[in-house]
Design a protein around this motif. Structure first.
Motif, PDB file in Angstrom:
ATOM      1  N   TYR A   2      -8.002   4.338  -7.250  1.00 43.26           N
ATOM      2  CA  TYR A   2      -7.062   5.336  -6.762  1.00 43.26           C
ATOM      3  C   TYR A   2      -7.143   6.597  -7.593  1.00 43.26           C
ATOM      4  O   TYR A   2      -7.665   6.618  -8.683  1.00 43.26           O
ATOM      5  CB  TYR A   2      -5.651   4.775  -6.728  1.00 43.26           C
ATOM      6  CG  TYR A   2      -5.138   4.188  -8.013  1.00 43.26           C
ATOM      7  CD1 TYR A   2      -5.327   2.846  -8.326  1.00 43.26           C
ATOM      8  CD2 TYR A   2      -4.450   4.981  -8.931  1.00 43.26           C
ATOM      9  CE1 TYR A   2      -4.847   2.316  -9.487  1.00 43.26           C
ATOM     10  CE2 TYR A   2      -3.967   4.440 -10.109  1.00 43.26           C
ATOM     11  CZ  TYR A   2      -4.163   3.113 -10.378  1.00 43.26           C
ATOM     12  OH  TYR A   2      -3.693   2.570 -11.543  1.00 43.26           O
ATOM     13  N   ARG A  40      -3.250  -0.043   0.981  1.00 45.84           N
ATOM     14  CA  ARG A  40      -2.362   1.085   0.732  1.00 45.84           C
ATOM     15  C   ARG A  40      -2.372   1.963   1.981  1.00 45.84           C
ATOM     16  O   ARG A  40      -3.399   2.115   2.641  1.00 45.84           O
ATOM     17  CB  ARG A  40      -2.894   1.862  -0.475  1.00 45.84           C
ATOM     18  CG  ARG A  40      -1.943   2.915  -0.978  1.00 45.84           C
ATOM     19  CD  ARG A  40      -2.526   3.690  -2.132  1.00 45.84           C
ATOM     20  NE  ARG A  40      -1.641   4.797  -2.456  1.00 45.84           N
ATOM     21  CZ  ARG A  40      -2.017   5.948  -2.976  1.00 45.84           C
ATOM     22  NH1 ARG A  40      -3.295   6.138  -3.293  1.00 45.84           N
ATOM     23  NH2 ARG A  40      -1.136   6.895  -3.240  1.00 45.84           N
ATOM     24  N   ASN A  41      -1.226   2.537   2.324  1.00 42.66           N
ATOM     25  CA  ASN A  41      -1.112   3.445   3.462  1.00 42.66           C
ATOM     26  C   ASN A  41      -1.999   4.669   3.212  1.00 42.66           C
ATOM     27  O   ASN A  41      -1.770   5.414   2.266  1.00 42.66           O
ATOM     28  CB  ASN A  41       0.362   3.853   3.621  1.00 42.66           C
ATOM     29  CG  ASN A  41       0.628   4.726   4.822  1.00 42.66           C
ATOM     30  OD1 ASN A  41      -0.292   5.263   5.430  1.00 42.66           O
ATOM     31  ND2 ASN A  41       1.896   4.887   5.160  1.00 42.66           N
ATOM     32  N   GLU A  45      -2.290   8.256   0.496  1.00 42.94           N
ATOM     33  CA  GLU A  45      -3.442   8.644  -0.335  1.00 42.94           C
ATOM     34  C   GLU A  45      -3.788  10.110  -0.152  1.00 42.94           C
ATOM     35  O   GLU A  45      -4.362  10.734  -1.028  1.00 42.94           O
ATOM     36  CB  GLU A  45      -4.666   7.817   0.063  1.00 42.94           C
ATOM     37  CG  GLU A  45      -4.730   6.466  -0.583  1.00 42.94           C
ATOM     38  CD  GLU A  45      -6.022   5.738  -0.278  1.00 42.94           C
ATOM     39  OE1 GLU A  45      -7.022   5.989  -0.964  1.00 42.94           O
ATOM     40  OE2 GLU A  45      -6.021   4.926   0.668  1.00 42.94           O
TER      41      GLU A  45
ATOM     42  N   PHE B 322      -1.180  -2.883  -4.364  1.00 36.53           N
ATOM     43  CA  PHE B 322      -1.937  -2.893  -3.120  1.00 36.53           C
ATOM     44  C   PHE B 322      -3.324  -3.484  -3.378  1.00 36.53           C
ATOM     45  O   PHE B 322      -3.704  -3.746  -4.526  1.00 36.53           O
ATOM     46  CB  PHE B 322      -2.059  -1.480  -2.549  1.00 36.53           C
ATOM     47  CG  PHE B 322      -0.781  -0.953  -1.952  1.00 36.53           C
ATOM     48  CD1 PHE B 322      -0.118   0.131  -2.512  1.00 36.53           C
ATOM     49  CD2 PHE B 322      -0.230  -1.539  -0.813  1.00 36.53           C
ATOM     50  CE1 PHE B 322       1.063   0.617  -1.957  1.00 36.53           C
ATOM     51  CE2 PHE B 322       0.945  -1.067  -0.263  1.00 36.53           C
ATOM     52  CZ  PHE B 322       1.606   0.015  -0.833  1.00 36.53           C
ATOM     53  N   VAL B 328       2.527  -0.463  -5.846  1.00 42.97           N
ATOM     54  CA  VAL B 328       3.407  -0.179  -4.713  1.00 42.97           C
ATOM     55  C   VAL B 328       4.561   0.722  -5.148  1.00 42.97           C
ATOM     56  O   VAL B 328       4.965   1.625  -4.427  1.00 42.97           O
ATOM     57  CB  VAL B 328       3.944  -1.494  -4.105  1.00 42.97           C
ATOM     58  CG1 VAL B 328       4.946  -1.216  -2.990  1.00 42.97           C
ATOM     59  CG2 VAL B 328       2.795  -2.352  -3.577  1.00 42.97           C
ATOM     60  N   ASP B 331       3.941   4.508  -4.877  1.00 40.45           N
ATOM     61  CA  ASP B 331       4.045   5.065  -3.534  1.00 40.45           C
ATOM     62  C   ASP B 331       5.498   5.063  -3.062  1.00 40.45           C
ATOM     63  O   ASP B 331       5.947   5.992  -2.407  1.00 40.45           O
ATOM     64  CB  ASP B 331       3.178   4.264  -2.542  1.00 40.45           C
ATOM     65  CG  ASP B 331       1.753   4.807  -2.453  1.00 40.45           C
ATOM     66  OD1 ASP B 331       0.910   4.140  -1.829  1.00 40.45           O
ATOM     67  OD2 ASP B 331       1.490   5.909  -2.993  1.00 40.45           O
TER      68      ASP B 331
END
Lengths: 440, 458
Positions: A2, A40-41, A45, B322, B328, B331
């Motif tokens: 990420y 992850r959505n 991102e 995730f 998590v 986010d």
């Protein structure tokens, strides 16, 4: 892997990320860290940084650590500073007290808001434009309403924003999945139509050059530029929306700051009820930034392309994704709209408007190009050829004043700096003094 | 969607002014749009008036919803019943709305904070979106002591219902969900709105793409996990709304294992934890390993009577990651900062008072009062020979009416006893044949309702 840059984006107004005690960190190194298999959505991102205002808070904290003795002045986040008028505070206190009595106790309220409050909003703030109380949805604030509107509209709609604009419009659009990918070069999201607003076009977009989108976010008086659109400009906007079959989401959070005869509501424009939703807030009106209260007006006339009333779907969202604003906050809101309460909150608004005048005069006297400040609690200062974060840093370093760099509001904000005009009078005067020292 | 269903979608929980536009007709007509200029507030029959339509497509996900949200529908039926029987004393054991006054130790804290906002020293503006530090700390020490949860894992909110939607926004439209069947309707409805589901299948009474985990008397109201397909997110509410059943430590250990094996995330709804009478877990985090697979949402609504005041919280452990290792909580924090602006400061002051020793005692008393109500209701239905579930560890009693349509039973009870309940099918197909009776109410109302039940079903 990420994007580590988002690590810096954590709001640390009150906590630091990550706050993992040393012992635990060591344990983590030794054992295998468990990941779920949930993706992850991807929309999250796409966000480039943390939300703008927590980022500003972080800079504030870092600065305080660097200069613990400096008297930091916050003209950054637009946070109200003056006490709430007695009549409003007392009404909330009394309502809270009543909740401990059999007669005064209330459980769930209507998700759309307390009837009397909805009526008061319609009758006090939309007196001449015939907004019905049934079209008013009370909320816990605009930022939440904007997200609920995005949920309502879904990921398949396209949207246009002013550039610069309040970051929640773009950020929520990205989160919902409307925005497309971020383009480094332009600093824009591919699917969003950015309507540039600058001195060159009187801070009103050239609609002839604007691509059609489903939704048009429009904030007036504007955050961050402080500009209020004229009646003629808003008539153009409504006409544009009508011709394109678009829906305007009109953010009137600063309407009470209008000093001249610029419209305070989109519904002052004939035909607007068929093309617009209006979002507004008690935050900057009544100092309710912490109390949390706002509202959205969805006219009955507003329909989707298949004729389905938007209000029906918004009501469904409100009933499913929300449970009403706090009844105590709503009691406060009702007091704000009583004749005595209204006068009292308006005098606090006038206090901030005086602040704006002082800052405006200071900056203008220094030969700086200044905009806004007359119809809004924001002053928008132009530093041509500069990078706004550099100016932000420079001013912070030299005067210990926090502002907000214009690029935080979109690429159209580059070269500009926003100063908010909330603050105790002596703070504003001190800020003016420091700015004079720096720039003269 | 039929016109009737559209109308029920538009009706609010209590505002009768909504009835004004509840008959606002919607017709899929393709008429050329006309610019009518100024809006004329004249009642014109729909056939004559040409309505301007924007060119914005309605969100297809909204169109998938079958009816209005369940509880406004219950309210509508109650409101429709009132004028029919103006002398009847309608008793509401439907919507789970608290009725007893909030203890003074709590309301005085909120009054004080309100007053303080009118002073220079006491005024505060924006608070941290995650909530005020002392409250977050108090939540940890009250509910999560010794469980390895930190203050910064707590996100204070304006209630569990709002948190559920924010969690859905966090997970996005590509996530798949599993729910208990029956379950609190917000999980399924928010999933539909987010676009995670397929269409509604009328015969099954289920939305495509949702894994419904049947919970019934036969399986002790705990799903047979060996028959459950993998979903990204598993919504699990215990003590359960509507069945009143609380999962055992062993069951929750199984659930955590299942989540771990499948790489799923459990969204654990612990809104009724304080109603537990025995030693069933009050938090998912009592289960070892849960921090890597679960987040927990909770609420002050049913503990402190805060249904109108609005306060809750969500716990997202740092260990919850995730697939790509991204936390998590990071986010969720971004969502909270962007889509929310914190719970009301006045209300948070109330929350803090709730968690003082005096506040906790006071909350226990009110919870105890509702639990006594539940006992009374359970005893009544038991004595009438019904199979009754729940009630021991939750403020809901789940009564079985085998072979009957729950909406029919709901109507029968309403018509004949003027008591509002909630039909089980409103919570999913697994609720068919059941009625949920909520245990919130003044003692005399609960006793009176039970007298009427006895009359009807003796």
């Amino acid at each position: 892997m990420y994007n580590f840059s988002t690590c810096n984006a954590m709001p640390c107004r009150n906590f630091l990320w990550p706050m993992i005690p040393q012992a635990r960190l060591e344990i983590q190194k030794e054992r295998v860290v468990c990941h779920t298999r949930v993706q992850r959505n991807v929309n999250l991102e796409k966000l480039q940084n943390g939300y703008l205002f927590p980022e500003i808070s972080m800079h504030e904290l870092q600065h305080i650590r660097k200069y613990p003795d400096a008297k930091l002045i916050n003209l950054g986040i637009g946070d109200t500073t003056e006490p709430i008028p007695d009549i409003v505070a007392v009404s909330m206190a009394e309502y809270a007290h009543a909740l401990s009595t059999v007669e005064g106790y209330r459980g769930y309220g209507a998700e759309q808001g307390n009837k009397a409050l909805r009526k008061a909003i319609a009758e006090t703030l939309y007196k001449d434009v015939q907004v019905k109380d049934s079209e008013v949805f009370v909320s816990d604030g605009s930022q939440c309403d904007i997200t609920r509107l995005q949920l309502l509209l879904g990921s398949n709609v396209t949207m246009a924003v002013q550039d610069p604009s309040f970051p929640a419009y773009i950020d929520t659009s990205v989160i919902i999945g409307q925005a497309g990918d971020f383009e480094e070069k332009s600093g824009k999201f591919g699917n969003i139509e950015y309507m540039n607003c600058g001195p060159q076009n009187n801070f009103f977009p050239d609609l002839a050059k604007t691509r059609r989108t489903d939704i048009i976010f429009f904030c007036s008086p504007n955050n961050p530029t402080g500009q209020a659109a004229t009646r003629q400009q808003l008539e153009e906007l409504v006409k544009f929306a009508k011709e394109n079959g678009s829906i305007i989401i009109f953010d009137s959070a600063y309407a009470v700051y209008v000093t001249d005869d610029s419209p305070r509501s989109i519904f002052e424009i004939p035909g607007a009820k068929e093309v617009a939703i209006e979002v507004s807030s008690f935050s900057k009106f009544a100092g309710f930034t912490g109390v949390r209260l706002g509202w959205t007006v969805v006219p009955e006339e507003l329909c989707f392309s298949n004729g389905f009333p938007v209000i029906n779907d918004f009501n469904r969202i409100v009933c499913t994704c929300f449970n009403g604003a706090s009844n105590i906050s709503q009691a406060g809101g009702l007091a704000c709209l009583s004749s005595e309460g209204f006068m009292a909150v308006c005098s606090v608004v006038n206090y901030y408007k005086e602040n704006a005048k002082i800052l405006l005069e200071t900056l203008a006297s220094l030969g700086l190009k200044v905009y806004g400040g007359e119809n809004a609690p924001y002053v928008w200062v132009h530093f041509p050829g500069s990078k706004s974060w550099d100016v932000f840093d420079y001013i912070l370093e030299k005067t210990h004043i926090i502002t907000v760099p214009g690029s935080g509001f979109g690429p159209g904000g580059e070269e500009f700096l926003r100063m908010s005009t909330f603050g105790h009078r002596e703070t504003i005067l001190e800020a003016s003094k420091r700015l004079k020292n720096l720039f003269s | 969607m039929s016109l009737t269903q559209n109308i029920s979608t538009s009706i609010s929980s209590s505002s009768s002014s909504f009835l004004a536009y509840s008959v606002f007709p919607y017709r899929d007509v393709s008429l050329p749009s006309k610019n009518f200029g100024t809006c004329r507030c004249v009642a014109i029959p729909q056939e004559e008036k040409t309505t301007y339509k924007t060119n914005v497509s309605r969100n297809a996900n909204m169109a998938k919803l079958q009816a209005g949200y369940l509880f406004p529908e219950i309210a509508r039926r109650r409101n429709a019943h009132l004028p029919k029987y103006p002398d009847s004393k309608v008793i509401s054991l439907g919507i789970g709305d608290t009725t007893e006054p909030i203890p003074e130790v709590i309301t005085s804290a909120m009054s004080k904070r309100s007053q303080a906002l009118s002073t220079l020293q006491g005024y505060s503006g924006y608070g941290a979106e995650q909530g005020e530090k002392p409250l977050r700390a108090a939540i940890v020490s009250t509910f999560y002591g010794g469980l390895g949860i930190d203050e910064d894992d707590i996100f204070v909110s304006d209630g569990a219902k709002c948190d559920i939607s924010r969690l859905q926004v966090l997970f996005g439209s590509e996530a798949t969900i599993a729910v208990q069947d029956p379950s609190y309707p917000a999980y399924v409805d928010s999933s539909v709105i987010m676009g995670q589901t397929g269409l509604y299948q009328k015969d099954a009474e289920k939305y495509g793409n949702i894994e419904y985990m049947r919970c019934n008397p036969e399986n002790g109201f705990f799903p047979d996990l060996s028959k459950v397909c993998r979903a990204d997110i598993i919504f699990f509410c215990s003590p359960n709304n509507p069945t009143g059943s609380a999962a055992t430590r062993e069951q929750l250990t199984q659930l955590v294992q299942f989540a771990k094996d499948n790489g799923s995330i459990i969204v654990y709804d612990s809104a009724y934890a304080m109603y537990i009478s025995d030693d069933k877990p009050r938090s998912i985090f009592e289960i070892p390993g849960a921090k890597e697979v679960a987040l927990e949402t909770a609420s002050f609504s049913k503990y402190a009577g805060f249904t109108g005041v609005r306060l809750g919280w969500t716990v997202v452990p740092k260990e919850l990651l995730f697939l790509d290792g991204f936390p998590v909580a990071k986010d969720f924090n971004r969502i909270v900062c962007t889509c929310f602006n914190g719970a009301s400061n006045v209300v948070q002051a109330g929350g803090l008072a709730c968690l003082s020793p005096e506040g906790r005692n006071a909350m226990q008393k009110v919870v105890g009062f509702y639990k006594e109500n539940a006992d009374i209701i359970m005893d009544t239905f038991n004595s009438l020979g019904f199979n009754v579930y729940g009630g021991r560890n939750a403020p809901y009693v789940w009564v079985h009416f085998p072979g009957r349509s729950s909406w029919d039973v709901f109507s029968e009870i309403l018509e004949k006893t003027h008591v509002v309940t909630t039909p089980g099918s409103g919570f999913g197909p697994g609720g068919e044949g059941f009625i949920r009776v909520s245990a919130f109410g003044h003692r005399d109302n609960v006793l009176e309702a039970c007298r009427r039940f006895k009359q009807l079903y003796k």
